[in-house]
Structures are given as structure tokens and as C-alpha cells.
Design a protein around this motif. Structure first.
Motif, mmCIF file in Angstrom:
data_model
loop_
_atom_site.group_PDB
_atom_site.id
_atom_site.type_symbol
_atom_site.label_atom_id
_atom_site.label_comp_id
_atom_site.label_asym_id
_atom_site.label_seq_id
_atom_site.Cartn_x
_atom_site.Cartn_y
_atom_site.Cartn_z
ATOM 1 N N LEU A 111 36.659 27.107 -46.407
ATOM 2 C CA LEU A 111 35.998 28.209 -46.240
ATOM 3 C C LEU A 111 35.745 28.936 -47.203
ATOM 4 C CD1 LEU A 111 37.769 29.664 -43.096
ATOM 5 C CD2 LEU A 111 35.364 28.660 -43.227
ATOM 6 N N ASP A 112 36.551 29.144 -48.497
ATOM 7 C CA ASP A 112 36.192 29.771 -49.749
ATOM 8 C C ASP A 112 35.107 29.012 -50.566
ATOM 9 O OD1 ASP A 112 36.778 31.981 -51.387
ATOM 10 O OD2 ASP A 112 38.659 31.625 -51.912
ATOM 11 N N LYS A 113 34.934 27.582 -50.219
ATOM 12 C CA LYS A 113 33.945 27.062 -51.165
ATOM 13 C C LYS A 113 32.391 27.482 -50.606
ATOM 14 C CE LYS A 113 36.118 23.201 -53.453
ATOM 15 N NZ LYS A 113 37.454 22.851 -52.676
ATOM 16 N N ALA A 140 29.511 41.178 -43.476
ATOM 17 C CA ALA A 140 29.809 39.600 -43.212
ATOM 18 C C ALA A 140 30.783 39.099 -44.156
ATOM 19 C CB ALA A 140 28.687 39.026 -42.869
ATOM 20 N N LYS A 141 30.378 39.342 -45.635
ATOM 21 C CA LYS A 141 31.420 38.847 -46.681
ATOM 22 C C LYS A 141 32.779 39.248 -46.628
ATOM 23 C CE LYS A 141 27.422 37.908 -49.903
ATOM 24 N NZ LYS A 141 27.025 38.085 -51.186
ATOM 25 N N GLY A 142 32.684 40.729 -46.248
ATOM 26 C CA GLY A 142 34.191 41.245 -45.824
ATOM 27 C C GLY A 142 34.844 40.647 -44.858
ATOM 28 N N ARG A 164 35.981 37.196 -46.218
ATOM 29 C CA ARG A 164 36.956 36.962 -46.930
ATOM 30 C C ARG A 164 38.301 37.271 -46.279
ATOM 31 N NH1 ARG A 164 38.010 34.576 -50.579
ATOM 32 N NH2 ARG A 164 36.036 34.884 -51.399
ATOM 33 N N ARG A 165 38.168 38.205 -45.228
ATOM 34 C CA ARG A 165 39.314 38.392 -44.281
ATOM 35 C C ARG A 165 39.781 37.218 -43.537
ATOM 36 N NH1 ARG A 165 40.471 42.504 -39.556
ATOM 37 N NH2 ARG A 165 38.358 43.116 -39.616
ATOM 38 N N ALA A 166 39.128 36.434 -43.124
ATOM 39 C CA ALA A 166 39.425 35.258 -42.393
ATOM 40 C C ALA A 166 40.101 34.313 -43.084
ATOM 41 C CB ALA A 166 38.413 34.719 -41.688
ATOM 42 N N ILE A 167 39.888 33.972 -44.536
ATOM 43 C CA ILE A 167 40.488 33.335 -45.312
ATOM 44 C C ILE A 167 41.674 33.932 -45.845
ATOM 45 C CG2 ILE A 167 40.102 32.382 -48.129
ATOM 46 C CD1 ILE A 167 37.071 32.525 -47.589
ATOM 47 N N ASN A 168 41.695 35.046 -45.987
ATOM 48 C CA ASN A 168 43.044 35.743 -46.573
ATOM 49 C C ASN A 168 44.150 35.484 -45.094
ATOM 50 O OD1 ASN A 168 42.085 36.534 -48.747
ATOM 51 N ND2 ASN A 168 41.822 38.630 -48.073
ATOM 52 N N ILE A 169 43.444 35.685 -43.980
ATOM 53 C CA ILE A 169 44.606 35.596 -42.716
ATOM 54 C C ILE A 169 45.020 34.107 -42.674
ATOM 55 C CG2 ILE A 169 44.056 35.182 -40.194
ATOM 56 C CD1 ILE A 169 42.431 37.860 -40.521
ATOM 57 N N PHE A 170 43.997 33.146 -42.910
ATOM 58 C CA PHE A 170 44.604 31.823 -43.028
ATOM 59 C C PHE A 170 45.519 31.702 -44.081
ATOM 60 C CE2 PHE A 170 41.803 30.584 -39.901
ATOM 61 C CZ PHE A 170 42.137 29.227 -39.313
ATOM 62 N N ARG A 171 45.300 32.076 -45.284
ATOM 63 C CA ARG A 171 46.378 31.991 -46.540
ATOM 64 C C ARG A 171 47.802 32.527 -45.909
ATOM 65 N NH1 ARG A 171 41.929 32.372 -50.922
ATOM 66 N NH2 ARG A 171 41.444 30.021 -50.966
ATOM 67 N N TYR A 172 47.560 33.835 -45.457
ATOM 68 C CA TYR A 172 48.856 34.712 -45.012
ATOM 69 C C TYR A 172 49.757 33.814 -44.132
ATOM 70 C CZ TYR A 172 51.600 38.153 -42.813
ATOM 71 O OH TYR A 172 52.639 38.990 -42.275
ATOM 72 N N PHE A 173 49.035 33.275 -43.207
ATOM 73 C CA PHE A 173 49.952 32.578 -41.997
ATOM 74 C C PHE A 173 50.480 31.266 -42.539
ATOM 75 C CE2 PHE A 173 48.037 35.887 -39.244
ATOM 76 C CZ PHE A 173 49.263 36.266 -38.396
ATOM 77 N N ILE A 205 38.379 37.330 -35.701
ATOM 78 C CA ILE A 205 39.105 37.394 -34.571
ATOM 79 C C ILE A 205 39.760 35.988 -34.306
ATOM 80 C CG2 ILE A 205 39.324 37.891 -32.134
ATOM 81 C CD1 ILE A 205 37.881 40.388 -32.595
ATOM 82 N N PRO A 206 38.530 34.905 -34.320
ATOM 83 C CA PRO A 206 38.982 33.457 -34.133
ATOM 84 C C PRO A 206 40.179 33.217 -35.211
ATOM 85 C CG PRO A 206 36.947 33.607 -33.800
ATOM 86 C CD PRO A 206 37.191 34.822 -34.183
ATOM 87 N N ALA A 207 39.960 33.971 -36.594
ATOM 88 C CA ALA A 207 41.133 33.373 -37.487
ATOM 89 C C ALA A 207 42.323 34.139 -36.981
ATOM 90 C CB ALA A 207 40.629 33.877 -38.790
ATOM 91 N N TRP A 208 42.441 35.080 -36.720
ATOM 92 C CA TRP A 208 43.757 36.165 -36.378
ATOM 93 C C TRP A 208 44.464 35.477 -35.240
ATOM 94 C CZ3 TRP A 208 40.774 41.024 -36.600
ATOM 95 C CH2 TRP A 208 40.638 41.816 -35.332
#
Ligand code: NAP
Length: 478
Positions: free
Chosen positions: A73-75, A95-97, A100-109, A152-155
Motif C-alpha cells: 500500500l505504501d508503494k 485522503a493521504k492522511g 497513511r493511517r491505514a498503513i500504520n494500522i496494518f503495521r501496528y497490528f 475503517i476496513p483496515a482497523w
């Protein structure tokens, strides 16, 4: 053509529906396959078949797939954010924010895969070792709204998967592409077949199939109270575990001792950014009498400066409503506001000048002199409409803030520490901010409301594991 994803395959046949840009309705952002009840059944069957393998996969290995999906996703970060602006209407920086949050959520979990904390406590008995293991619950249905189509799908997905569950995702029809991109990233990251399944299509047609799908053990839903209540009733018949995050009517209390300029900025930000389409948006500003007139004037002046337009353009502060029906709801409430409390202090019209005519744009609208008797002070509008209410002092403001059935977010603007703590202990909401906008959360702490806004365990942060896992308690004599 964006297909559904069932048992590791992209299914691109069948009826379709269009995902259109709310800023320019002539633009089709994507054509999606319209899932059927049979697709939901197939997705749930695939998820059931995949569960033994995925739940037996070590947590850190599950985490590696989530890390990989985050990297993918980051790429494509810029493109995914642009997709979101085009399908949902929020501005590109917003949208960028969110991406970025979705990517961070994936890394956190992903990191949680190496922890998945259980419990280890001393026994009362000699030579007894006792502990509780965390285990997944099975197949989980995830139903998401359009307003945070990526976060929301990410979290929901990331904690569900890291705990070892398999899932069926049903995204909102108004903005399915952002969730589709996350599923695509998981596919590219090598998620085993059947672990994640994605079925787009009408919630009204698919909801019944999902809640009754064989093997389903839980549903996590974010959306309106109406659908949440219906799902709760249906899910309870089968004793499904259920988590609901729903509507709000969030207050910001502004006391006379507040840093005035930042209070104005915070209220305008929370009321109008993302077009007011945040579940945590401020829709009621409750302002202490001593500064009421000055505050109304300053909010109106600031609101008039907001630039409304296509969120892809630089310098735009506020995009369109997500679709025609949402815009009509907003305009209906504005009309109700006019009838009940007079002309708005600013805004109040649909915008149709020039290229705005091609989208669902409404002026950011401020009503002053709103009281608790008025409909726009009680019902969720989910659009760029702010009701400013007068309070005689702190106690009156607290009373007004709490006197509604919702309890999602609540905010106070004050420089008085005691008042801030009074507010923190007495505000009836799951998410509180002090001297910040009522909206704008991070992923490392629990998220969710209270009262009629929510039901079940909280989302995000360590608390997210509570919904997506269960304990197995062991007593061992050695
Ligand atoms: P919605 O109409 O309830 O839709 C939410 C999801 O439910 C969509 O995927 C929708 O599918 C689906 N759905 C519709 N009918 C269904 C049924 N009978 N069975 C199962 N699923 C069904 O809500 P929305 O308009 O998308 O979102 C706005 C609401 O969400 C607001 O009330 C807002 O406050 C709330 N929200 C709450 C939070 C929170 O965390 N508390 C966060 C964001 C939004 P279709 O799109 O196909 O209809």
C-alpha cells in the motif's frame, strides 16, 4: 472492472454497479461486480475452509503478511489516496492522511502478531501452572461505511486477521474502491486463499445473507444506527458476537476562558473538514454566554473563507457530499433548520456555480441561536451543518452536551484544568478531546462510543483484540 475476491480468486462476472466521483458525477471511478447472496455464501464457505490453516499459522508469520500488505500500500500511496478522493470526495490531503493511517494500522497490528498477549497468574494450589491463551473466534463478517473507506476496513481487517480469524468484507457501495485496494494488497502479499474474501454490492441485498451465513461467528459493523439495530436483532438470533459503531451528534463546549482563536479553528475544522461526514464531527458548538456573540461572528467569518470544490484541486478545504441521497438529507435538514430557527448565519445553499454543478456540493452552513428543542440539535445530519447553542455556564453546557441519546465524541475548549477534568469525568461519550477538534483520532488507543452510538468492545489499539479473540484457560498440575 473491479471483481469480488472469493477463495483467492477474483470473480469478474455478473451484474455490475458504478462507483462515481461525487465532485464530478460524469466520471466513473470504477465499475464493480455486484455481489449476490450466493457470493456471500461462497465467501463464508471459503473463509470456514481456510480457518484451520490460518488460525494454526504462527502469529508472527501472520504479522509478516500484514507488514507486506502495508509495504505494498505504501508503494502505491499516492494512487490509493487519489482513488479515495475521487470516490468519496474528501480532499487529497485528507485522503493521504487516511491512507497513511491505514498503513500504520496494518503495521501496528502486524506487530501484535508477535505478542497476542494472554494471561499468566499464580495459582492458589501447589505445583499448578495456570494461564489463558488467546484464540481466534472463526469467520468474521466486516461491514464498513463510505466515510473512512480505507481506515475503517483496515482497523477491522488487521486485528481480525492477526488474531487468526478469516473474514468476509462487505464495503459501502458508495466507496468500495479503497477497501478493494487493501484486499488487493493482501492478495499480493500472499494471504492464503479463503482467509480474506471481499463481496461488494447492496447492503440491503447482502446483509441478510451475511448475518445468516453458515460458519459465521461474529460481525463487526460501522454505519447508521438503523442498520446496526437491525443487524443486532438478526445476529442475536444466532448468538453471533457483534460489535456496532454508529452515529453521533457530537458537542464541542467552548468556555469563556478558552484560547479563543484556537477554539474557533477547532470547531470549524471538526464541523466542516471531510464535509462534516465524520462520525466524530462536531455538529453542536455549545458556547458560554459571555463569549457567545463574538464566537458566532468569528466562526461565521472563518467558515466563509473555506474553499469548497473538487478535493483533487490544491487549496480546497471541503469537498462534496458523498452522493445525491446524502446531499438531499443535508439540504432537508438545512430546510428544517430554517423553519425551526430562522436563516442560517452563513451558508445554507447547494452550490452549482461553474463546475460545482457537476457534483454534490453544499455550502458549509452555520445556524446560530439553536436550542435543544430544534431538530438540528438532536438528529445526526452527517454533513457540513453546525448548530451553535448558548449555555449560561459550564454546568449548563455539560447538561446540554450530555442530554442526547448519542455518545460518540465530545470536546471542550478551556484553559481551566479543573473544568477540563470535570468534563473528562462527566462527559457521556467514548472519545473525548480537550483543546483539539472533536474529530481526528489515532490508532494506538481504543476507539468507540457509548450510549446509543456503539455496542460491544472497542475498536483499535490493544482493545481491538478483545472483539476478535477469545480466551482458553488452562490449569496444569506438574
Ligand atoms: P449505512 O447506510 O448504515 O451503511 C453502512 C454499511 O452497511 C454499508 O456497507 C451498507 O451497504 C451496509 N448495509 C446497508 N444495509 C444493510 C443491511 N440491511 N444489512 C447489512 N449491511 C447493510 O451507513 P453509511 O451511510 O454508510 O454511513 C454513515 C453512518 O455511519 C453515520 O451514521 C455515521 O455516524 C456512521 N459512522 C460511524 C462510525 C463510528 O465509528 N461510530 C464511523 C463512521 C461512520 P451499502 O453501502 O451497500 O448500502
Amino acid at each position: 472492472m473491479f471483481g469480488n475476491y472469493i477463495n483467492g480468486e477474483w470473480i469478474s462476472t455478473g451484474a455490475t454497479f458504478e462507483n462515481r466521483n461525487p465532485a464530478n458525477t460524469g466520471e466513473v471511478v470504477g465499475t464493480f461486480v455486484k455481489g449476490t447472496a450466493a457470493d456471500i455464501d461462497a465467501a463464508a464457505a471459503a473463509a470456514s475452509a481456510a480457518f484451520p490453516g490460518w488460525s494454526a499459522t504462527p502469529g508472527p508469520a501472520r504479522g509478516n503478511i500484514l507488514y507486506k500488505a502495508a509495504d505494498i500500500l505504501d508503494k502505491s500511496f499516492e494512487a490509493v489516496a487519489a482513488d479515495m478522493t475521487r470516490e468519496e470526495g474528501k480532499t487529497l490531503p485528507e485522503a493521504k492522511g487516511e491512507v497513511r493511517r491505514a498503513i500504520n494500522i496494518f503495521r501496528y497490528f502486524a506487530g501484535e502478531g508477535s505478542r497476542l498477549p494472554g494471561m499468566l497468574v499464580p495459582s492458589e494450589r501447589d505445583r499448578v501452572h495456570m494461564f489463558a491463551l488467546r484464540k481466534p473466534i472463526g469467520v468474521v463478517g466486516l461491514i464498513t461505511p463510505w466515510n473512512f473507506p480505507s481506515a475503517i476496513p483496515a482497523w477491522k481487517l488487521a486485528p481480525a486477521l492477526i488474531c487468526g480469524n478469516t473474514v468476509v468484507v462487505k464495503p459501502a457501495s458508495a466507496a468500495p474502491l479503497s477497501a478493494w485496494r487493501i484486499v488487493e494488497a493482501l492478495h499480493q502479499a500472499g494471504i492464503p486463499k479463503g482467509v480474506v474474501n471481499f463481496v461488494a454490492g447492496s447492503g440491503g441485498e447482502l446483509g441478510g445473507a451475511l448475518v445468516n451465513a453458515a460458519g459465521l461467528k461474529a460481525i463487526s459493523f460501522t454505519g447508521s444506527c438503523e442498520i446496526g439495530d437491525w443487524l443486532h436483532a438478526e445476529a442475536s438470533k444466532r448468538r453471533l458476537r457483534i460489535q456496532l459503531e454508529m452515529g453521533g451528534k457530537n458537542p464541542t463546549i467552548v468556555l469563556a476562558d478558552a484560547d479563543f482563536n484556537s477554539a474557533v479553528e477547532n470547531v470549524v475544522n471538526a464541523a466542516f473538514f471531510s464535509t462534516g461526514q465524520k462520525c466524530t464531527a462536531t455538529s453542536r458548538a455549545i458556547v458560554e454566554d459571555a463569549i457567545y456573540d463574538k464566537f458566532v461572528a468569528a466562526v461565521v467569518e472563518r467558515t466563509r473563507k473555506l474553499k469548497v470544490g473538487d478535493g483533487m484541486r490544491p487549496g480546497i478545504d471541503m469537498g462534496p457530499c458523498v452522493d445525491q441521497s446524502q446531499m438531499e438529507t443535508v439540504l432537508r435538514y438545512i430546510e428544517m433548520g430554517r423553519q425551526e430557527c430562522g436563516e442560517p448565519a452563513c451558508g445554507g445553499r447547494r452550490l452549482t456555480e461553474g463546475e460545482l454543478a457537476n457534483g454534490y456540493f453544499v455550502e458549509p452552513t452555520v445556524f446560530a441561536g439553536v436550542t435543544e428543542a430544534h431538530t438540528i440539535a438532536r438528529e445526526e445530519i452527517f454533513g457540513p451543518v453546525l448548530a451553535i447553542m448558548r449555555a449560561s455556564g459550564f454546568e449548563d453546557a455539560m447538561r446540554i452536551a450530555n442530554a442526547i441519546p448519542f455518545g460518540l465524541s465530545s470536546s471542550i475548549q478551556t484553559t481551566n484544568l479543573s473544568r477540563a477534568f470535570d468534563f473528562i469525568y462527566r462527559a457521556e461519550a467514548g472519545l473525548l478531546t480537550v483543546n483539539l477538534p472533536s474529530a481526528g483520532v489515532e490508532y494506538q488507543l481504543p476507539f468507540g462510543g457509548t450510549k446509543d452510538s456503539s455496542f460491544g468492545p472497542k475498536e483499535q489499539g490493544p482493545a481491538a483484540l478483545e472483539f476478535y479473540s477469545d480466551y482458553k484457560t488452562v490449569y496444569l498440575k506438574y
